[in-house]
Design a protein around this motif. Sequence first.
Motif, PDB file in Angstrom:
ATOM      1  N   TYR A   1       0.855  -1.191   0.068  1.00  0.00           N
ATOM      2  CA  TYR A   1       0.074  -0.112   0.257  1.00  0.00           C
ATOM      3  C   TYR A   1       0.908   1.209   0.056  1.00  0.00           C
ATOM      4  CZ  TYR A   1      -3.176   3.493   1.545  1.00  0.00           C
ATOM      5  OH  TYR A   1      -3.905   4.847   1.611  1.00  0.00           O
ATOM      6  N   ARG A   2       0.813   2.291  -0.811  1.00  0.00           N
ATOM      7  CA  ARG A   2       1.568   3.338  -1.066  1.00  0.00           C
ATOM      8  C   ARG A   2       0.649   4.655  -0.964  1.00  0.00           C
ATOM      9  NH1 ARG A   2       4.777   0.640  -0.067  1.00  0.00           N
ATOM     10  NH2 ARG A   2       6.212  -0.599  -1.178  1.00  0.00           N
ATOM     11  N   GLY A   3      -0.741   4.438  -0.789  1.00  0.00           N
ATOM     12  CA  GLY A   3      -1.605   5.594  -0.542  1.00  0.00           C
ATOM     13  C   GLY A   3      -1.257   6.368   0.710  1.00  0.00           C
ATOM     14  N   GLU A   4      -2.271   7.344   0.915  1.00  0.00           N
ATOM     15  CA  GLU A   4      -2.334   8.219   2.098  1.00  0.00           C
ATOM     16  C   GLU A   4      -2.719   7.529   3.296  1.00  0.00           C
ATOM     17  OE1 GLU A   4      -0.714  11.207   2.037  1.00  0.00           O
ATOM     18  OE2 GLU A   4      -0.309  11.321   0.029  1.00  0.00           O
ATOM     19  N   ALA A   5      -2.212   8.092   4.357  1.00  0.00           N
ATOM     20  CA  ALA A   5      -2.712   7.443   5.733  1.00  0.00           C
ATOM     21  C   ALA A   5      -2.853   8.689   6.637  1.00  0.00           C
ATOM     22  CB  ALA A   5      -1.961   6.343   6.168  1.00  0.00           C
ATOM     23  N   ILE A   6      -4.183   8.435   7.535  1.00  0.00           N
ATOM     24  CA  ILE A   6      -4.302   9.537   8.563  1.00  0.00           C
ATOM     25  C   ILE A   6      -4.433   8.821   9.759  1.00  0.00           C
ATOM     26  CG2 ILE A   6      -5.999  10.895   9.472  1.00  0.00           C
ATOM     27  CD1 ILE A   6      -6.654  11.963   6.578  1.00  0.00           C
ATOM     28  N   LEU A   7      -3.978   9.099  10.965  1.00  0.00           N
ATOM     29  CA  LEU A   7      -4.112   8.398  12.094  1.00  0.00           C
ATOM     30  C   LEU A   7      -4.996   9.182  12.925  1.00  0.00           C
ATOM     31  CD1 LEU A   7      -3.028   5.660  13.454  1.00  0.00           C
ATOM     32  CD2 LEU A   7      -1.356   7.115  14.405  1.00  0.00           C
ATOM     33  N   ILE A   8      -5.786   8.707  13.797  1.00  0.00           N
ATOM     34  CA  ILE A   8      -6.648   9.576  14.889  1.00  0.00           C
ATOM     35  C   ILE A   8      -6.402   8.771  16.242  1.00  0.00           C
ATOM     36  CG2 ILE A   8      -8.453  10.375  13.123  1.00  0.00           C
ATOM     37  CD1 ILE A   8     -10.248   8.083  13.933  1.00  0.00           C
ATOM     38  N   SER A   9      -6.296   9.534  17.189  1.00  0.00           N
ATOM     39  CA  SER A   9      -6.293   9.079  18.556  1.00  0.00           C
ATOM     40  C   SER A   9      -6.724  10.080  19.377  1.00  0.00           C
ATOM     41  CB  SER A   9      -4.801   8.588  18.905  1.00  0.00           C
ATOM     42  OG  SER A   9      -4.796   8.116  20.085  1.00  0.00           O
ATOM     43  N   ALA A  10      -7.391   9.588  20.599  1.00  0.00           N
ATOM     44  CA  ALA A  10      -7.613   9.946  21.819  1.00  0.00           C
ATOM     45  C   ALA A  10      -6.509  10.348  22.704  1.00  0.00           C
ATOM     46  CB  ALA A  10      -8.689   9.813  22.615  1.00  0.00           C
ATOM     47  N   HIS A  11      -5.416   9.691  22.271  1.00  0.00           N
ATOM     48  CA  HIS A  11      -3.791   9.583  23.142  1.00  0.00           C
ATOM     49  C   HIS A  11      -2.918  10.074  22.534  1.00  0.00           C
ATOM     50  CE1 HIS A  11      -6.555   6.918  25.548  1.00  0.00           C
ATOM     51  NE2 HIS A  11      -6.869   6.376  24.573  1.00  0.00           N
ATOM     52  N   PRO A  12      -2.853  11.424  22.242  1.00  0.00           N
ATOM     53  CA  PRO A  12      -1.422  12.096  21.515  1.00  0.00           C
ATOM     54  C   PRO A  12      -0.282  11.853  22.372  1.00  0.00           C
ATOM     55  CG  PRO A  12      -2.822  13.724  22.524  1.00  0.00           C
ATOM     56  CD  PRO A  12      -3.591  12.509  22.773  1.00  0.00           C
ATOM     57  N   ASP A  13      -0.313  11.651  23.440  1.00  0.00           N
ATOM     58  CA  ASP A  13       1.006  11.383  23.948  1.00  0.00           C
ATOM     59  C   ASP A  13       1.557   9.733  23.604  1.00  0.00           C
ATOM     60  OD1 ASP A  13      -1.347  10.280  25.536  1.00  0.00           O
ATOM     61  OD2 ASP A  13      -0.295   9.815  27.360  1.00  0.00           O
ATOM     62  N   GLN A  14       0.998   8.900  23.322  1.00  0.00           N
ATOM     63  CA  GLN A  14       1.260   7.675  22.876  1.00  0.00           C
ATOM     64  C   GLN A  14       1.811   7.497  21.458  1.00  0.00           C
ATOM     65  OE1 GLN A  14      -1.808   4.920  23.579  1.00  0.00           O
ATOM     66  NE2 GLN A  14      -1.741   5.496  25.807  1.00  0.00           N
ATOM     67  N   ILE A  15       2.032   8.895  20.858  1.00  0.00           N
ATOM     68  CA  ILE A  15       2.482   8.821  19.439  1.00  0.00           C
ATOM     69  C   ILE A  15       3.841   9.254  19.233  1.00  0.00           C
ATOM     70  CG2 ILE A  15       2.119   9.939  17.059  1.00  0.00           C
ATOM     71  CD1 ILE A  15      -0.279   8.317  17.858  1.00  0.00           C
ATOM     72  N   ASN A  16       4.268   8.449  18.478  1.00  0.00           N
ATOM     73  CA  ASN A  16       5.913   8.518  18.074  1.00  0.00           C
ATOM     74  C   ASN A  16       6.037   9.175  16.953  1.00  0.00           C
ATOM     75  OD1 ASN A  16       8.680   8.445  17.285  1.00  0.00           O
ATOM     76  ND2 ASN A  16       9.083   6.434  18.228  1.00  0.00           N
ATOM     77  N   PRO A  17       6.282  10.623  16.710  1.00  0.00           N
ATOM     78  CA  PRO A  17       6.525  11.312  15.491  1.00  0.00           C
ATOM     79  C   PRO A  17       7.431  10.672  14.552  1.00  0.00           C
ATOM     80  CG  PRO A  17       6.854  12.855  17.215  1.00  0.00           C
ATOM     81  CD  PRO A  17       6.857  11.677  17.825  1.00  0.00           C
ATOM     82  N   ASP A  18       8.464   9.963  15.068  1.00  0.00           N
ATOM     83  CA  ASP A  18       9.446   9.336  13.838  1.00  0.00           C
ATOM     84  C   ASP A  18       8.812   8.269  13.203  1.00  0.00           C
ATOM     85  OD1 ASP A  18      11.406  11.141  14.653  1.00  0.00           O
ATOM     86  OD2 ASP A  18      12.298   9.674  16.268  1.00  0.00           O
ATOM     87  N   GLU A  19       7.814   7.565  14.071  1.00  0.00           N
ATOM     88  CA  GLU A  19       6.928   6.495  13.532  1.00  0.00           C
ATOM     89  C   GLU A  19       6.526   6.839  12.213  1.00  0.00           C
ATOM     90  OE1 GLU A  19       5.654   2.205  15.421  1.00  0.00           O
ATOM     91  OE2 GLU A  19       5.249   4.213  16.619  1.00  0.00           O
ATOM     92  N   LEU A  20       5.662   7.930  12.641  1.00  0.00           N
ATOM     93  CA  LEU A  20       4.579   8.395  11.922  1.00  0.00           C
ATOM     94  C   LEU A  20       5.314   8.697  10.383  1.00  0.00           C
ATOM     95  CD1 LEU A  20       2.360  10.966  13.917  1.00  0.00           C
ATOM     96  CD2 LEU A  20       1.780   8.590  13.369  1.00  0.00           C
ATOM     97  N   SER A  21       6.617   9.273  10.467  1.00  0.00           N
ATOM     98  CA  SER A  21       7.193   9.840   9.231  1.00  0.00           C
ATOM     99  C   SER A  21       7.768   8.435   8.731  1.00  0.00           C
ATOM    100  CB  SER A  21       8.389  10.706   9.922  1.00  0.00           C
ATOM    101  OG  SER A  21       9.259  10.771   8.620  1.00  0.00           O
ATOM    102  N   ARG A  22       8.372   7.701   9.380  1.00  0.00           N
ATOM    103  CA  ARG A  22       9.033   6.413   8.975  1.00  0.00           C
ATOM    104  C   ARG A  22       7.642   5.414   8.011  1.00  0.00           C
ATOM    105  NH1 ARG A  22       8.726   1.064  10.215  1.00  0.00           N
ATOM    106  NH2 ARG A  22       8.024   1.576  12.474  1.00  0.00           N
TER     107      ARG A  22
END
Length: 128
Positions: free
Chosen positions: A71-92
Amino acid sequence: GKKIVVVDDDESIRKTFFLILNKKYRVYLAKDSQEALDRFKNAKIDLIIADLKLPYMSGIELIAQLRKCGYRGEAILISAHPDQINPDELSRLSISHFFVKPLDLNALSRSIDYLINLQDLAEKEYRT
């Protein structure tokens, strides 16, 4: 029409996305990561919107699995827990947008339209 998959274990959120998006796009819903993988890992979809906290595997793990399947398309993540997000992982994983619940539906809708329009432009340039 462009195909969008929404993966969230909260039925009211799935229904809200469907009501907002189905006038412009073909919208498919999945209640958990396993259903999403079973139904869409080989499908041609344009955008996936996934909740971070899902049964079986997280939204990030789901997107990683879909990327492994090609899958090469776009991706959006949603969450009630922004503190559990790793920006590097989103980028990767090329997750272009992240929204915090409760969702700003107008901002989310604008982002979806923007991402879909970007794809249209890229496809047109690719063909010429």
